[in-house]
Design a protein around this motif. Structure first.
Motif, PDB file in Angstrom:
ATOM      1  N   ALA A  76       0.838  -1.199   0.000  1.00 44.77           N
ATOM      2  CA  ALA A  76       0.000   0.000   0.000  1.00 44.77           C
ATOM      3  C   ALA A  76       0.872   1.247   0.000  1.00 44.77           C
ATOM      4  CB  ALA A  76      -0.902  -0.006   1.238  1.00 44.77           C
ATOM      5  N   LEU A  77       0.254   2.378  -0.264  1.00 45.11           N
ATOM      6  CA  LEU A  77       0.968   3.645  -0.149  1.00 45.11           C
ATOM      7  C   LEU A  77       1.192   3.943   1.330  1.00 45.11           C
ATOM      8  CD1 LEU A  77      -0.995   5.772  -2.765  1.00 45.11           C
ATOM      9  CD2 LEU A  77       1.281   4.751  -3.025  1.00 45.11           C
ATOM     10  N   PRO A  78       2.407   4.371   1.710  1.00 49.18           N
ATOM     11  CA  PRO A  78       2.667   4.653   3.124  1.00 49.18           C
ATOM     12  C   PRO A  78       1.652   5.603   3.772  1.00 49.18           C
ATOM     13  CG  PRO A  78       4.735   4.511   1.965  1.00 49.18           C
ATOM     14  CD  PRO A  78       3.644   4.445   0.920  1.00 49.18           C
ATOM     15  N   PRO A  79       1.171   6.658   3.099  1.00 51.45           N
ATOM     16  CA  PRO A  79       0.151   7.505   3.747  1.00 51.45           C
ATOM     17  C   PRO A  79      -1.144   6.741   4.063  1.00 51.45           C
ATOM     18  CG  PRO A  79       1.122   8.681   1.899  1.00 51.45           C
ATOM     19  CD  PRO A  79       1.616   7.260   1.831  1.00 51.45           C
ATOM     20  N   ASP A  80      -1.487   5.759   3.225  1.00 50.10           N
ATOM     21  CA  ASP A  80      -2.674   4.950   3.495  1.00 50.10           C
ATOM     22  C   ASP A  80      -2.466   4.072   4.725  1.00 50.10           C
ATOM     23  OD1 ASP A  80      -3.850   6.090   1.258  1.00 50.10           O
ATOM     24  OD2 ASP A  80      -3.401   4.383  -0.046  1.00 50.10           O
ATOM     25  N   VAL A  81      -1.251   3.544   4.865  1.00 51.30           N
ATOM     26  CA  VAL A  81      -0.930   2.740   6.055  1.00 51.30           C
ATOM     27  C   VAL A  81      -0.990   3.624   7.299  1.00 51.30           C
ATOM     28  CG1 VAL A  81       0.857   1.374   7.206  1.00 51.30           C
ATOM     29  CG2 VAL A  81       0.435   1.067   4.753  1.00 51.30           C
ATOM     30  N   GLU A  82      -0.458   4.834   7.206  1.00 49.60           N
ATOM     31  CA  GLU A  82      -0.496   5.760   8.344  1.00 49.60           C
ATOM     32  C   GLU A  82      -1.937   6.118   8.720  1.00 49.60           C
ATOM     33  OE1 GLU A  82       1.994   6.582  10.346  1.00 49.60           O
ATOM     34  OE2 GLU A  82       3.258   5.293   9.122  1.00 49.60           O
ATOM     35  N   ALA A  83      -2.796   6.297   7.719  1.00 48.78           N
ATOM     36  CA  ALA A  83      -4.204   6.594   8.000  1.00 48.78           C
ATOM     37  C   ALA A  83      -4.853   5.421   8.731  1.00 48.78           C
ATOM     38  CB  ALA A  83      -4.953   6.903   6.705  1.00 48.78           C
ATOM     39  N   ARG A  84      -4.536   4.205   8.337  1.00 45.45           N
ATOM     40  CA  ARG A  84      -5.084   3.022   9.018  1.00 45.45           C
ATOM     41  C   ARG A  84      -4.572   2.959  10.454  1.00 45.45           C
ATOM     42  NH1 ARG A  84      -6.969  -2.375   7.722  1.00 45.45           N
ATOM     43  NH2 ARG A  84      -7.363  -3.283   9.769  1.00 45.45           N
ATOM     44  N   LEU A  85      -3.292   3.240  10.664  1.00 47.42           N
ATOM     45  CA  LEU A  85      -2.748   3.235  12.021  1.00 47.42           C
ATOM     46  C   LEU A  85      -3.418   4.294  12.884  1.00 47.42           C
ATOM     47  CD1 LEU A  85       1.032   2.608  11.303  1.00 47.42           C
ATOM     48  CD2 LEU A  85      -0.531   1.097  12.564  1.00 47.42           C
ATOM     49  N   THR A  86      -3.696   5.453  12.318  1.00 44.44           N
ATOM     50  CA  THR A  86      -4.387   6.511  13.060  1.00 44.44           C
ATOM     51  C   THR A  86      -5.765   6.031  13.508  1.00 44.44           C
ATOM     52  OG1 THR A  86      -3.184   8.245  11.905  1.00 44.44           O
ATOM     53  CG2 THR A  86      -5.269   8.885  12.922  1.00 44.44           C
ATOM     54  N   ARG A  87      -6.489   5.353  12.611  1.00 48.11           N
ATOM     55  CA  ARG A  87      -7.803   4.804  12.983  1.00 48.11           C
ATOM     56  C   ARG A  87      -7.667   3.749  14.082  1.00 48.11           C
ATOM     57  NH1 ARG A  87      -8.301   4.889   7.392  1.00 48.11           N
ATOM     58  NH2 ARG A  87      -8.228   2.615   7.231  1.00 48.11           N
ATOM     59  N   GLU A  88      -6.650   2.906  13.969  1.00 46.57           N
ATOM     60  CA  GLU A  88      -6.442   1.858  14.976  1.00 46.57           C
ATOM     61  C   GLU A  88      -6.147   2.485  16.343  1.00 46.57           C
ATOM     62  OE1 GLU A  88      -7.011  -1.294  14.706  1.00 46.57           O
ATOM     63  OE2 GLU A  88      -7.092  -1.569  12.537  1.00 46.57           O
ATOM     64  N   ILE A  89      -5.356   3.556  16.369  1.00 51.79           N
ATOM     65  CA  ILE A  89      -5.020   4.230  17.631  1.00 51.79           C
ATOM     66  C   ILE A  89      -6.272   4.837  18.252  1.00 51.79           C
ATOM     67  CG2 ILE A  89      -3.792   6.200  18.634  1.00 51.79           C
ATOM     68  CD1 ILE A  89      -1.542   5.569  16.532  1.00 51.79           C
ATOM     69  N   ARG A  90      -7.158   5.412  17.420  1.00 50.15           N
ATOM     70  CA  ARG A  90      -8.415   5.957  17.947  1.00 50.15           C
ATOM     71  C   ARG A  90      -9.253   4.866  18.593  1.00 50.15           C
ATOM     72  NH1 ARG A  90     -10.336   8.497  12.990  1.00 50.15           N
ATOM     73  NH2 ARG A  90      -8.460   9.600  12.490  1.00 50.15           N
ATOM     74  N   PHE A  91      -9.231   3.677  17.998  1.00 51.07           N
ATOM     75  CA  PHE A  91      -9.982   2.539  18.524  1.00 51.07           C
ATOM     76  C   PHE A  91      -9.322   1.959  19.774  1.00 51.07           C
ATOM     77  CE2 PHE A  91     -10.749  -2.077  18.575  1.00 51.07           C
ATOM     78  CZ  PHE A  91     -12.128  -2.069  18.748  1.00 51.07           C
ATOM     79  N   ASP A  92      -7.987   1.885  19.785  1.00 48.83           N
ATOM     80  CA  ASP A  92      -7.238   1.286  20.895  1.00 48.83           C
ATOM     81  C   ASP A  92      -5.978   2.106  21.168  1.00 48.83           C
ATOM     82  OD1 ASP A  92      -5.889  -0.249  22.743  1.00 48.83           O
ATOM     83  OD2 ASP A  92      -5.540  -1.938  21.397  1.00 48.83           O
ATOM     84  N   PRO A  93      -6.060   3.084  22.084  1.00 51.65           N
ATOM     85  CA  PRO A  93      -4.899   3.934  22.350  1.00 51.65           C
ATOM     86  C   PRO A  93      -3.737   3.213  23.041  1.00 51.65           C
ATOM     87  CG  PRO A  93      -6.731   4.496  23.800  1.00 51.65           C
ATOM     88  CD  PRO A  93      -7.248   3.487  22.827  1.00 51.65           C
ATOM     89  N   ASP A  94      -3.926   1.963  23.454  1.00 55.27           N
ATOM     90  CA  ASP A  94      -2.873   1.209  24.136  1.00 55.27           C
ATOM     91  C   ASP A  94      -2.049   0.338  23.195  1.00 55.27           C
ATOM     92  OD1 ASP A  94      -3.453   2.228  26.665  1.00 55.27           O
ATOM     93  OD2 ASP A  94      -4.996   0.720  27.013  1.00 55.27           O
ATOM     94  N   LEU A  95      -2.202   0.519  21.883  1.00 58.19           N
ATOM     95  CA  LEU A  95      -1.486  -0.347  20.955  1.00 58.19           C
ATOM     96  C   LEU A  95      -0.030   0.076  20.773  1.00 58.19           C
ATOM     97  CD1 LEU A  95      -1.030   1.151  17.986  1.00 58.19           C
ATOM     98  CD2 LEU A  95      -3.446   0.695  17.765  1.00 58.19           C
TER      99      LEU A  95
END
Length: 114
Positions: A76-95
């Motif tokens: 994937a494009l790195p910015p797309d991966v970063e966007a997914r990580l941002t969503r994951e952090i919103r869901f689980d800030p302890d990751l």
């Protein structure tokens, strides 16, 4: 069987990458005991992969406590991966986030289902 603490697993994985001659860093520290771990592999050519915890249903009843991962995004494009990580952090800030830089896309993970 008890699963290895997240902080110990991340430290060991960073050492493993180093032994293999692959650059890896801990980008985000999560909950020490049981934080989910995400691995971003930057292929250094404009592509990146993202791996996250495999769902328990994929691990199976014979779970030996080993952390298993599944591919969430491939080439994937790195910015797309970063966007997914941002969503994951919103869901689980302890990751946790570990980033590996490797043109070959090596990650040294146990993947669920193969």
């Amino acid at each position: 069987m008890a699963r290895l603490r997240s902080d110990f697993w991340v430290a060991a994985h960073l050492r493993r990458c180093g032994v293999e001659g692959v650059s890896a860093v801990q980008r985000r520290r999560g909950a020490p005991e049981a934080g989910a771990i995400f691995i971003k592999v930057d292929r250094l050519d404009g592509r990146a992969d993202l791996y996250g915890p495999a769902p328990q249903a994929l691990v199976g009843a014979d779970d030996d406590g080993t952390r298993r991962f599944e591919a969430l995004m491939s080439e994937a494009l790195p910015p797309d991966v970063e966007a997914r990580l941002t969503r994951e952090i919103r869901f689980d800030p302890d990751l946790w986030i570990v980033e590996i830089d490797d043109p070959q896309g090596r990650h040294f993970l146990d993947l669920a289902g193969g």
